[in-house]
Design a protein around this motif. Sequence first.
Motif, PDB file in Angstrom:
ATOM      1  N   THR A 224     -26.225  47.062  15.410  1.00  0.00           N
ATOM      2  CA  THR A 224     -26.957  47.493  16.738  1.00  0.00           C
ATOM      3  C   THR A 224     -28.300  48.267  16.248  1.00  0.00           C
ATOM      4  O   THR A 224     -28.877  48.144  17.042  1.00  0.00           O
ATOM      5  CB  THR A 224     -25.816  48.428  17.396  1.00  0.00           C
ATOM      6  N   ALA A 225     -28.074  49.032  15.349  1.00  0.00           N
ATOM      7  CA  ALA A 225     -29.260  49.998  14.872  1.00  0.00           C
ATOM      8  C   ALA A 225     -30.220  48.987  14.682  1.00  0.00           C
ATOM      9  O   ALA A 225     -31.605  49.300  15.043  1.00  0.00           O
ATOM     10  CB  ALA A 225     -28.893  50.952  14.002  1.00  0.00           C
ATOM     11  N   GLY A 228     -31.676  47.027  17.688  1.00  0.00           N
ATOM     12  CA  GLY A 228     -32.434  47.865  18.804  1.00  0.00           C
ATOM     13  C   GLY A 228     -33.589  48.313  17.978  1.00  0.00           C
ATOM     14  O   GLY A 228     -34.474  48.567  18.809  1.00  0.00           O
ATOM     15  N   ALA A 229     -33.827  48.448  16.808  1.00  0.00           N
ATOM     16  CA  ALA A 229     -35.146  48.750  16.189  1.00  0.00           C
ATOM     17  C   ALA A 229     -36.296  47.807  16.282  1.00  0.00           C
ATOM     18  O   ALA A 229     -37.374  48.288  16.251  1.00  0.00           O
ATOM     19  CB  ALA A 229     -34.880  49.315  14.779  1.00  0.00           C
ATOM     20  N   SER A 236     -30.630  49.629  25.777  1.00  0.00           N
ATOM     21  CA  SER A 236     -29.751  50.779  25.548  1.00  0.00           C
ATOM     22  C   SER A 236     -28.901  50.401  24.354  1.00  0.00           C
ATOM     23  O   SER A 236     -28.773  49.200  24.231  1.00  0.00           O
ATOM     24  CB  SER A 236     -29.094  51.261  26.530  1.00  0.00           C
ATOM     25  N   ILE A 237     -28.603  51.289  23.415  1.00  0.00           N
ATOM     26  CA  ILE A 237     -27.718  51.158  22.382  1.00  0.00           C
ATOM     27  C   ILE A 237     -26.935  52.254  22.049  1.00  0.00           C
ATOM     28  O   ILE A 237     -27.225  53.417  22.443  1.00  0.00           O
ATOM     29  CB  ILE A 237     -28.541  50.667  20.876  1.00  0.00           C
ATOM     30  N   ILE A 239     -24.524  53.565  18.645  1.00  0.00           N
ATOM     31  CA  ILE A 239     -24.413  53.383  17.382  1.00  0.00           C
ATOM     32  C   ILE A 239     -23.007  54.127  16.975  1.00  0.00           C
ATOM     33  O   ILE A 239     -23.335  55.404  16.962  1.00  0.00           O
ATOM     34  CB  ILE A 239     -25.754  53.949  16.361  1.00  0.00           C
ATOM     35  N   VAL A 277     -33.938  54.378  14.602  1.00  0.00           N
ATOM     36  CA  VAL A 277     -33.787  54.949  15.908  1.00  0.00           C
ATOM     37  C   VAL A 277     -35.193  55.304  16.589  1.00  0.00           C
ATOM     38  O   VAL A 277     -35.663  55.001  17.680  1.00  0.00           O
ATOM     39  CB  VAL A 277     -32.865  56.263  16.253  1.00  0.00           C
ATOM     40  N   ARG A 280     -37.499  52.861  18.065  1.00  0.00           N
ATOM     41  CA  ARG A 280     -37.282  52.172  19.532  1.00  0.00           C
ATOM     42  C   ARG A 280     -37.518  53.224  20.466  1.00  0.00           C
ATOM     43  O   ARG A 280     -37.602  53.095  21.623  1.00  0.00           O
ATOM     44  CB  ARG A 280     -36.037  51.727  19.658  1.00  0.00           C
ATOM     45  N   LYS A 283     -36.616  54.472  24.149  1.00  0.00           N
ATOM     46  CA  LYS A 283     -35.602  54.084  24.902  1.00  0.00           C
ATOM     47  C   LYS A 283     -34.215  54.796  24.516  1.00  0.00           C
ATOM     48  O   LYS A 283     -34.282  55.073  23.223  1.00  0.00           O
ATOM     49  CB  LYS A 283     -35.502  52.519  24.508  1.00  0.00           C
ATOM     50  N   SER A 285     -31.052  55.767  23.115  1.00  0.00           N
ATOM     51  CA  SER A 285     -29.999  55.687  22.101  1.00  0.00           C
ATOM     52  C   SER A 285     -28.972  56.658  21.825  1.00  0.00           C
ATOM     53  O   SER A 285     -29.499  57.845  22.243  1.00  0.00           O
ATOM     54  CB  SER A 285     -30.846  55.524  20.773  1.00  0.00           C
ATOM     55  N   ARG A 287     -26.000  58.179  19.588  1.00  0.00           N
ATOM     56  CA  ARG A 287     -25.414  58.257  18.274  1.00  0.00           C
ATOM     57  C   ARG A 287     -23.731  58.626  18.420  1.00  0.00           C
ATOM     58  O   ARG A 287     -23.636  59.745  18.831  1.00  0.00           O
ATOM     59  CB  ARG A 287     -26.216  59.161  17.241  1.00  0.00           C
TER      60      ARG A 287
END
Length: 325
Positions: A224-225, A228-229, A236-237, A239, A277, A280, A283, A285, A287
Amino acid sequence: WENEWEKQSRDTGTTFTEMQYAYYQQIKHALAARDRAFAELGSDVSAWRQRQREIREILWKQVFFPLEELAGARNPGESLPPPPARGFGIFSDHRGFQIHSMVLETRPGAHVPISVWVPARPTPGEKMPLVIIAKLAINLVLGAGLAVLMFDPIAQGERHQFIGRPCTRAHDAIGQQLFLLSRSLAAYFIHDVMRIIDFVVGKLEYVDASRLAMVGTSGGGMLTAYVGALDDRIHSIVIGSYLGTWRMLRSTACHHDAEQIWWQGVRPLLLEKVDLVIARAPKPSLRGAGRLRGPDAGLASDRRRAPRVRHAGSQVPGAGSGESR
């Protein structure tokens, strides 16, 4: 670092070579240089944008080589024609979801099983958000009324190919051979997801392509990371149980699969994992962590950095409070 080295040597009874010690010293100085460069960014939005471009270029062309070769001539966030797909049926469960089962051919001969869970028969013209799940209990997402896509990464689920070995051993068996060819197994993980997104954008008419999210934990948090990058189509993510810092790995016994190892090494690249992170921003994120050790080690360090990143994000025109968190 010297104290950590001595403690690990004493606790494990392991004798480390001078070469290993020298290499860790080089990493120590490289990460210190990276931290100094990070501190100099301040709240200058143009400096942050330049740093983001540098991070992405290093990830795309060096850390995850040969991703650029696999992905072809595509810019971040650009969609290509969807991959070939073969459907295996549409099923329903007791909650009213329609489950579309199919296989995508993300590369010639590379078949990726996916299932798309649709909460109800979409009204013609209606668009809904979609969440891509990378290794997470699907029940945590289904209750939100979103469309959900699940897939089997390399050597997991229906792609499991090493009899009697867990996926971690399988990833190492594949990835360590790729290291000898100066290639990263992570590139193939990332490319699979990019092609899945091409399919979502190009074929699923009921999905709002501007509201795509990705969530995962452990190795799924890693993927996902990574995605997402590098892929602007993911808005949206979340992690879970991944990130932390390279420094924390010196004091943990957590095993890391081959795709989690940046084969180019930390020393010449001057990157920390939190840069995934930063690349990106702004947007959203999130954690997530279940414990403060192993893959979740380094959460306190991430928290210390967050205010500075958040302040810089708030300076970006059009970024609301939710976008800069």
